[in-house]
Design a protein around this motif. Sequence first.
Motif, PDB file in Angstrom:
ATOM      1  N   THR A 112       0.785  -7.289 -17.895  1.00 44.65           N
ATOM      2  CA  THR A 112       1.882  -7.562 -18.820  1.00 44.65           C
ATOM      3  C   THR A 112       2.844  -8.513 -18.101  1.00 44.65           C
ATOM      4  O   THR A 112       2.673  -8.785 -16.910  1.00 44.65           O
ATOM      5  N   PRO A 113       3.854  -9.005 -18.778  1.00 44.16           N
ATOM      6  CA  PRO A 113       4.812  -9.865 -18.089  1.00 44.16           C
ATOM      7  C   PRO A 113       5.517  -9.197 -16.905  1.00 44.16           C
ATOM      8  O   PRO A 113       5.948  -9.866 -15.978  1.00 44.16           O
ATOM      9  N   LYS A 114       5.610  -7.864 -16.912  1.00 46.29           N
ATOM     10  CA  LYS A 114       6.354  -7.147 -15.880  1.00 46.29           C
ATOM     11  C   LYS A 114       5.496  -6.370 -14.888  1.00 46.29           C
ATOM     12  O   LYS A 114       5.992  -5.989 -13.838  1.00 46.29           O
ATOM     13  N   ASP A 115       4.211  -6.091 -15.228  1.00 39.85           N
ATOM     14  CA  ASP A 115       3.419  -5.250 -14.341  1.00 39.85           C
ATOM     15  C   ASP A 115       1.921  -5.414 -14.574  1.00 39.85           C
ATOM     16  O   ASP A 115       1.497  -6.106 -15.488  1.00 39.85           O
ATOM     17  N   PHE A 116       1.162  -4.754 -13.697  1.00 42.97           N
ATOM     18  CA  PHE A 116      -0.282  -4.590 -13.856  1.00 42.97           C
ATOM     19  C   PHE A 116      -0.500  -3.118 -14.166  1.00 42.97           C
ATOM     20  O   PHE A 116       0.113  -2.250 -13.541  1.00 42.97           O
ATOM     21  N   ARG A 117      -1.397  -2.838 -15.123  1.00 39.89           N
ATOM     22  CA  ARG A 117      -1.699  -1.461 -15.490  1.00 39.89           C
ATOM     23  C   ARG A 117      -3.187  -1.226 -15.294  1.00 39.89           C
ATOM     24  O   ARG A 117      -4.010  -1.863 -15.923  1.00 39.89           O
ATOM     25  N   PHE A 118      -3.505  -0.297 -14.405  1.00 40.60           N
ATOM     26  CA  PHE A 118      -4.882   0.069 -14.094  1.00 40.60           C
ATOM     27  C   PHE A 118      -5.192   1.364 -14.835  1.00 40.60           C
ATOM     28  O   PHE A 118      -4.819   2.447 -14.379  1.00 40.60           O
ATOM     29  N   PHE A 119      -5.882   1.271 -15.975  1.00 44.82           N
ATOM     30  CA  PHE A 119      -6.136   2.420 -16.833  1.00 44.82           C
ATOM     31  C   PHE A 119      -7.349   3.226 -16.351  1.00 44.82           C
ATOM     32  O   PHE A 119      -8.419   2.666 -16.158  1.00 44.82           O
ATOM     33  N   VAL A 120      -7.150   4.535 -16.216  1.00 48.74           N
ATOM     34  CA  VAL A 120      -8.260   5.436 -15.904  1.00 48.74           C
ATOM     35  C   VAL A 120      -8.821   6.055 -17.176  1.00 48.74           C
ATOM     36  O   VAL A 120      -9.930   6.568 -17.186  1.00 48.74           O
ATOM     37  N   ASP A 121      -8.046   6.027 -18.243  1.00 47.20           N
ATOM     38  CA  ASP A 121      -8.514   6.389 -19.583  1.00 47.20           C
ATOM     39  C   ASP A 121      -7.654   5.606 -20.574  1.00 47.20           C
ATOM     40  O   ASP A 121      -6.917   4.703 -20.175  1.00 47.20           O
ATOM     41  N   ALA A 122      -7.729   5.958 -21.853  1.00 49.98           N
ATOM     42  CA  ALA A 122      -7.038   5.170 -22.870  1.00 49.98           C
ATOM     43  C   ALA A 122      -5.514   5.177 -22.727  1.00 49.98           C
ATOM     44  O   ALA A 122      -4.842   4.267 -23.214  1.00 49.98           O
ATOM     45  N   VAL A 123      -4.964   6.180 -22.048  1.00 51.93           N
ATOM     46  CA  VAL A 123      -3.510   6.306 -21.947  1.00 51.93           C
ATOM     47  C   VAL A 123      -3.005   6.279 -20.503  1.00 51.93           C
ATOM     48  O   VAL A 123      -2.012   5.629 -20.204  1.00 51.93           O
ATOM     49  N   GLN A 124      -3.669   6.984 -19.600  1.00 51.60           N
ATOM     50  CA  GLN A 124      -3.182   7.125 -18.233  1.00 51.60           C
ATOM     51  C   GLN A 124      -3.497   5.875 -17.415  1.00 51.60           C
ATOM     52  O   GLN A 124      -4.634   5.398 -17.420  1.00 51.60           O
ATOM     53  N   ALA A 125      -2.484   5.406 -16.723  1.00 54.48           N
ATOM     54  CA  ALA A 125      -2.661   4.208 -15.913  1.00 54.48           C
ATOM     55  C   ALA A 125      -1.794   4.272 -14.667  1.00 54.48           C
ATOM     56  O   ALA A 125      -0.767   4.945 -14.641  1.00 54.48           O
ATOM     57  N   GLN A 126      -2.254   3.561 -13.647  1.00 48.70           N
ATOM     58  CA  GLN A 126      -1.419   3.331 -12.476  1.00 48.70           C
ATOM     59  C   GLN A 126      -0.690   2.017 -12.740  1.00 48.70           C
ATOM     60  O   GLN A 126      -1.292   1.025 -13.151  1.00 48.70           O
ATOM     61  N   ILE A 127       0.602   2.030 -12.489  1.00 49.06           N
ATOM     62  CA  ILE A 127       1.438   0.870 -12.782  1.00 49.06           C
ATOM     63  C   ILE A 127       1.805   0.199 -11.467  1.00 49.06           C
ATOM     64  O   ILE A 127       2.264   0.851 -10.531  1.00 49.06           O
ATOM     65  N   LEU A 128       1.592  -1.112 -11.410  1.00 48.09           N
ATOM     66  CA  LEU A 128       1.998  -1.898 -10.251  1.00 48.09           C
ATOM     67  C   LEU A 128       3.004  -2.946 -10.729  1.00 48.09           C
ATOM     68  O   LEU A 128       2.621  -4.008 -11.221  1.00 48.09           O
TER      69      LEU A 128
END
Length: 175
Positions: A130-146
Motif C-alpha cells: 500500500t502507499p504506507k506499508d507492506f502487508r504479508f498475509f498468512v490468510d485472508a485477514v491476518q497479516a504482518q505489517i511492515l
Amino acid sequence: MTNVNQLELKIKMKLRDVWRYNLWVGYRTLFSKLLLVVGFGILGWLGYKLSQNTGRLDLFFADNIIWIILAVLILIGKPFKIWNITATQMQLPVFAGTTEYVFSEESIYLKVGELEDTVSWNTYIKILETPKDFRFFVDAVQAQILPKHNMDKRQIEQLRTFIKGAKPATAYRLK
C-alpha cells in the motif's frame, strides 16, 4: 551489516499503522461498506430535514431521535470498537516492541523480543504493498505489517526485489 543476498529491517509499529490496518479489516466486506453508506445517507437525510425545519430544534431532535441514534451507532460505534482493539493490540510486545526481519531469497528470519523464527516465503498467501506499508498475509485477514516509515528507498526497492523473486506474480501486488 547486510550482504547483497539479505535485507535486515528493524520494524517499530506506530499506533497509526495498526489503526490503519484494523480499519481496513473492519471495513473490507461489502456489508460493512454498505452499512457506512446507509449511515452517511441517514446523516444526509437528517441534515436536509434540519435545513427545511421551521419549528423548534428541540422538537426536531425529539421527533428524529431514533434516526440520530442509528446514525451515531453506525458511524461512530464501529470506529470506536476498532480503536479499542487497536489500543489493546499496541500493548502487546509484537506491536509495542521492535521486530527484526532478515529477508533472504529462501526465507524470512523474525525476532520479536526473545522469540525467534525462520519463516518460509510459502507461509504468505499474498503480499500487498500500500502507499504506507507492506502487508504479508498468512490468510485472508491476518497479516504482518511492515510500515514504510521504517525503511529508506533502497530498502523498499530491495524488499520488492525479494518479493518478486520469492513469490509468483499472482501472489503479490506492488507499487
